[in-house]
Design an enzyme around this catalytic site. Structure first.
Site, PDB file in Angstrom:
ATOM      1  N   THR A 122      18.472  43.702  41.928  1.00 35.54           N
ATOM      2  CA  THR A 122      19.697  43.878  43.288  1.00 35.54           C
ATOM      3  C   THR A 122      20.578  43.158  43.431  1.00 35.54           C
ATOM      4  O   THR A 122      20.524  41.235  43.456  1.00 35.54           O
ATOM      5  CB  THR A 122      19.063  44.971  44.770  1.00 35.54           C
ATOM      6  OG1 THR A 122      17.903  43.842  45.041  1.00 35.54           O
ATOM      7  CG2 THR A 122      17.329  45.567  44.160  1.00 35.54           C
ATOM      8  N   HIS A 182       6.266  45.876  46.725  1.00 36.01           N
ATOM      9  CA  HIS A 182       7.542  45.972  46.464  1.00 36.01           C
ATOM     10  C   HIS A 182       8.556  44.819  45.635  1.00 36.01           C
ATOM     11  O   HIS A 182       9.373  44.820  44.774  1.00 36.01           O
ATOM     12  CB  HIS A 182       8.344  45.667  47.449  1.00 36.01           C
ATOM     13  CG  HIS A 182      10.411  46.260  47.352  1.00 36.01           C
ATOM     14  ND1 HIS A 182      10.012  46.646  46.911  1.00 36.01           N
ATOM     15  CD2 HIS A 182      11.062  47.201  48.321  1.00 36.01           C
ATOM     16  CE1 HIS A 182      12.524  46.546  46.674  1.00 36.01           C
ATOM     17  NE2 HIS A 182      12.115  47.445  47.405  1.00 36.01           N
TER      18      HIS A 182
END
Length: 867
Positions: free
Chosen positions: A697, A568
């Site tokens: 994000t 990730h």
């Protein structure tokens, strides 16, 4: 998606290591070094994108290192070992041929001058020359000035006409460059406007229409992948007052009056005393750095995490689940690998169109750079992401053995420029499947080191894999384009057997190394825990079949079904979705299969067989491998994963309720959670900030005053439908507004996170920040994007649907929920929790989600489609 777990487990310390970070000059030094590192990365990107000349230079001392590599190791592996071990720089070009190099260089130049072009440059030159012949001096004397200062012996032609033309060309080039800069800055200013996002659908204002027209004009032409990077605005730093106000509003429904008043006092004290100083440093960093959040987010949330990547960080992605074109494992893999490397070639050439919101607003493409040839190197205190310019092979695991498969014609890095055809790749993978050789001692579970603790893996890597054949073999894996697993099991989704989707998900999340089986109430199709089904007994081994450090692992099951397990830290899930959609679409609509299920074409039987990697793993290393395996096995055993397809309706019916599909699902999750636990909790939903340069994000705090008011009214059962509809619409509008704020840089959590990092560097203690950053996210959610690149018409092929993906449980007593609104008529859910928690039950929560969706739909009297 899985970043939610890291944010939940946000516990780290920034230690001065001998320096007094209370001195502001040290904090300034750190901010300065942050941008220096960013510029280094940019220079590396320029070198990578423009390519290099292939060649190999062996400095003095090479012979000794070659000898250390040991027998049976290929020349290319030895070269790669020298590169990592001694730091020698070999000039491997990013392109495999001079033609490709020229193509990458050409595209690099076109991207560098966008929105300009060679045609626009020629137009400026012609205008300048034409005006000169018409006795008009549009340069206001600059052409004559340039002509006077040209070297006297300038070039082979020294006539006045030649010197005049050269002077006009220089002037025109300068005007052209200034124009490019002006247009870029104008576009950046235009892209800083986000009012369009807050306007109601169908009610676009006149100013927004003018803005959209200007953006279209300035972004016309044929932009390449990175053309808009320098035109994207920087992520703004919100004011402390606005962030704290939004934070207090977000926790109000979760705290009683006494606790809320206490939090207000802490927030007020922080805002008045501590925050102004921290904010100054953060604003300074935002001026200096490209993005004030992203580098710290990557380092502290991802790379400094010491827990296993498996379950805690990595996430998985599923294949198309409603269609199947072949059962031949090697053939499916041949097509997909070929499609992925084709995508990599497009990526290198920047031939991929940038993603555009509304078709006109560009999104940041920075995360795509490390999609291939990237691995995460473990460290004692922090990991490092290592990206290689080029890789011409993939690493493959099958039945406890590791192989190296070349992707291009030729047997080493110095030969071959043509990508192997799908049928040739199928042949290579089939050769591995047919290879009867047993694993070497310690090889079978070697990958478990990447599934265990990071500190233990770093120590083992330094001790046992720093020289000789182990270093060469490990280097072949870490320098691979990506990692491939030829699994021995079969997995797929059978709508008649709901448990099949959950087993498929667990196989992708960690490999089926679990020995705990859910009792009948949880997964009805499985036997009780005390009597595991004979067909599932082989699931006892296998968290050692995924190399969790690679940017992604492609898993091919025995029946031809595929999936991904993705690390990730290098990028977020939508980026991986671009590659996956391209690969699946290319596989079906462009490559195809024969009637017997094999790849199209005839194989080249003269290809060099896959190279078996050689290891020399001592007993001490085998003990370390076993320890990591047991850690990973215990972690996987504790994961309860429940995946299901929601049949009654999808996006089409939700839109008839005149609300956002995402808001509809999020409010349903709040209702389901309250019914499941009888209380509300801090809820994490991931949104993107890619409207800004190097954006990643932001968190949307989905549990709001409005959503809790609606949930309480639903549970009480005494309100009229009109009242419930009104409460729902208020909750939906609130959620959509929060999502828009997060996307436009006005979120809560990234700002507070960065203030916390600054406080650590300054040695400032803040009870408010300490409490905020320790709050658990017991409900972590994420929506999986789909149909991002338009590979095919979804309406024409409604069954070409993936089931999305998922991630491991977030808090020990919480849920992780990933969902994909798959077209007009269905939704897929992936729910994770822990068996060890008495408060959670993934299937029970899933059933509550089903009922919540139906109950909300009934409020609007919308007829449900047949299952």
């Amino acid at each position: 998606m899985a970043e939610a777990h890291q944010a939940v487990a946000f516990q780290f310390t920034v230690t001065p290591d001998g320096f007094d970070f209370r001195l502001s000059r040290e904090a300034l030094k750190h901010l300065y070094l942050t941008e220096i590192n960013a510029w280094k990365k940019r220079l590396i990107r320029i070198k990578v994108r423009t390519g290099g000349s292939p060649g190999l230079f062996l400095p003095a001392g090479a012979e000794q290192s070659l000898a250390e590599a040991g027998p049976g190791v290929s020349c290319c592996s030895i070269v790669e070992v020298l590169h990592l071990k001694l730091g020698w720089q070999f000039c491997w070009g990013t392109c495999s041929s001079s033609a490709e190099t020229r193509g990458v260089l050409k595209n690099g130049i076109l991207r560098g001058v966008y929105p300009g072009s060679p045609t626009s440059w020629l137009a400026v030159v012609m205008a300048t020359v034409g005006s000169s012949y018409c006795n008009l001096d549009i340069s206001n004397g600059l052409v004559c000035y340039i002509q006077k200062h040209l070297p006297e012996r300038f070039g082979p032609y020294q006539t006045p006409q030649t010197r005049a033309l050269v002077s006009m060309a220089i002037f025109s080039t300068g005007v052209w460059i200034v124009g490019i800069f002006f247009f870029r800055q104008t576009l950046k200013l235009l892209l800083s406007y986000h009012g369009w996002m807050f306007e109601a659908h169908g009610q676009t204002s006149r100013s927004t229409k003018v803005w959209a027209t200007c953006v279209r004009l300035l972004s016309s032409g044929r932009p390449m992948l990175y053309s808009f990077q320098t035109s994207l605005p920087k992520l703004p730093v919100p004011s402390v007052q606005a962030t704290i106000q939004r934070y207090l509003e977000s926790v109000r429904p979760l705290l009683d009056d006494e606790k809320y008043q206490r939090m207000e006092v802490l927030a007020k004290e922080f805002q008045d005393k501590t925050a102004p100083r921290l904010q100054k440093y953060l604003v300074f960093k935002s001026w200096w750095a490209t993005n004030y959040v992203s580098d710290w987010w990557e380092e502290y949330i991802y790379l400094r995490g010491r827990d296993p990547l498996m379950v805690n960080s990595n996430y998985y992605v599923m294949d198309f689940v409603l269609i199947k074109n072949t059962d031949v494992q090697a053939a499916r893999l041949g097509n997909i690998v070929h499609a992925m490397i084709t995508y990599r070639r497009k990526l290198d050439r920047e031939d991929i169109k940038p993603v555009m919101a509304l078709g006109i607003v560009p999104m940041c493409s920075n995360q795509m750079e490390r999609m291939f040839n990237t691995t995460r190197i473990p460290g004692k205190e922090t990991d490092v992401l290592q990206h290689f310019n080029e890789s011409r092979h993939v690493a493959v695991y099958h039945k406890g053995r590791f192989f190296k498969v070349w992707l291009y014609e030729g047997s080493n890095l110095l030969k071959g420029s043509n990508l192997l055809k799908p049928r040739d790749l199928e042949l290579q993978f089939q050769r591995i499947l047919d290879d009867p050789s047993p694993p070497q001692p310690g090889e079978e579970r070697l990958a478990a080191l990447t599934a265990g603790g990071r500190v233990e893996w770093a120590q083992a890597r330094k001790t046992f894999f720093s020289s000789g054949k182990n270093r060469a073999a490990l280097d072949a894996i870490e320098r691979a384009a990506f990692f491939v697993v030829l699994d021995e099991e079969s997995h797929s989704y059978d709508p008649e057997n709901e448990a099949s989707l959950s087993l498929y998900g667990k196989a992708l999340l960690h490999g089926n190394c679990y020995n705990r089986y859910s009792p009948a109430p949880l997964l009805p199709s499985l036997p009780p825990a005390s009597e595991p089904s004979p067909s599932l007994r082989h699931h006892y081994v296998c968290c050692s079949r995924r190399w969790f450090d690679k940017s992604f692992t492609l898993v091919a099951f025995k029946n031809g079904q595929l999936g991904l397990n993705t690390e990730h830290s290098w990028a977020d899930a939508p980026i991986m979705g671009h590659l996956w959609e391209f690969a699946l679409g290319t596989d079906i609509f462009h490559l195809g299969y024969t009637e017997t299920g094999h790849c199209v074409g005839k194989p080249n039987l003269t290809l060099t067989p896959p190279q078996r990697l050689q290891w020399d793993i001592p007993e001490r290393c085998q003990v370390a491998i076993e320890r990591s395996y047991q850690v990973a096995k215990a972690l996987a055993d504790d994961v309860e994963l429940y995946c299901f397809q929601f049949f009654p309706f999808g996006k089409g019916l939700i839109k008839k309720c005149r609300t956002s599909p995402d808001a509809f699902v999020q409010i349903a999750l709040q209702l389901a959670h309250f019914r499941d636990k009888g209380k509300f909790c801090l809820t994490y939903e991931a949104s993107m900030t890619r409207l800004f340069r190097e954006g990643r994000t932001e968190t949307v705090r989905s549990c709001t005053n409005e959503s809790t008011a609606f949930v309480k009214a639903m549970v009480q059962g005494s309100h009229t439908k009109a009242d419930l509809q009104s409460l729902f619409r208020k909750a939906s509008e609130k959620h959509q507004n929060m999502y828009r704020l997060a996307m436009t840089g006005a979120g809560i959590d990234r700002h507070l996170f960065c203030l916390y990092v600054v406080s650590k560097y300054l040695g400032v203690s803040s009870p408010f920040l300490a409490e905020v950053l320790s709050e658990p996210w017991r409900l972590s959610t994420s929506q999986t994007a789909q149909f991002q690149i338009g590979m095919f018409d979804a309406k024409k092929y409604p069954n070409h649907l993936g089931a999305g993906g998922g991630f491991g449980p977030v808090a020990d007593d919480g849920y992780g929920v990933s969902y994909m609104i798959a077209g007009e008529n269905t939704i897929f859910f992936h729910i994770s929790s822990k068996f060890s928690s008495s408060e959670t039950n993934a299937q029970r929560f899933g059933n509550h989600i089903r009922q919540a969706l139906l109950d909300i739909a009934d409020l609007f009297k919308v007829p449900k489609a047949d299952s």
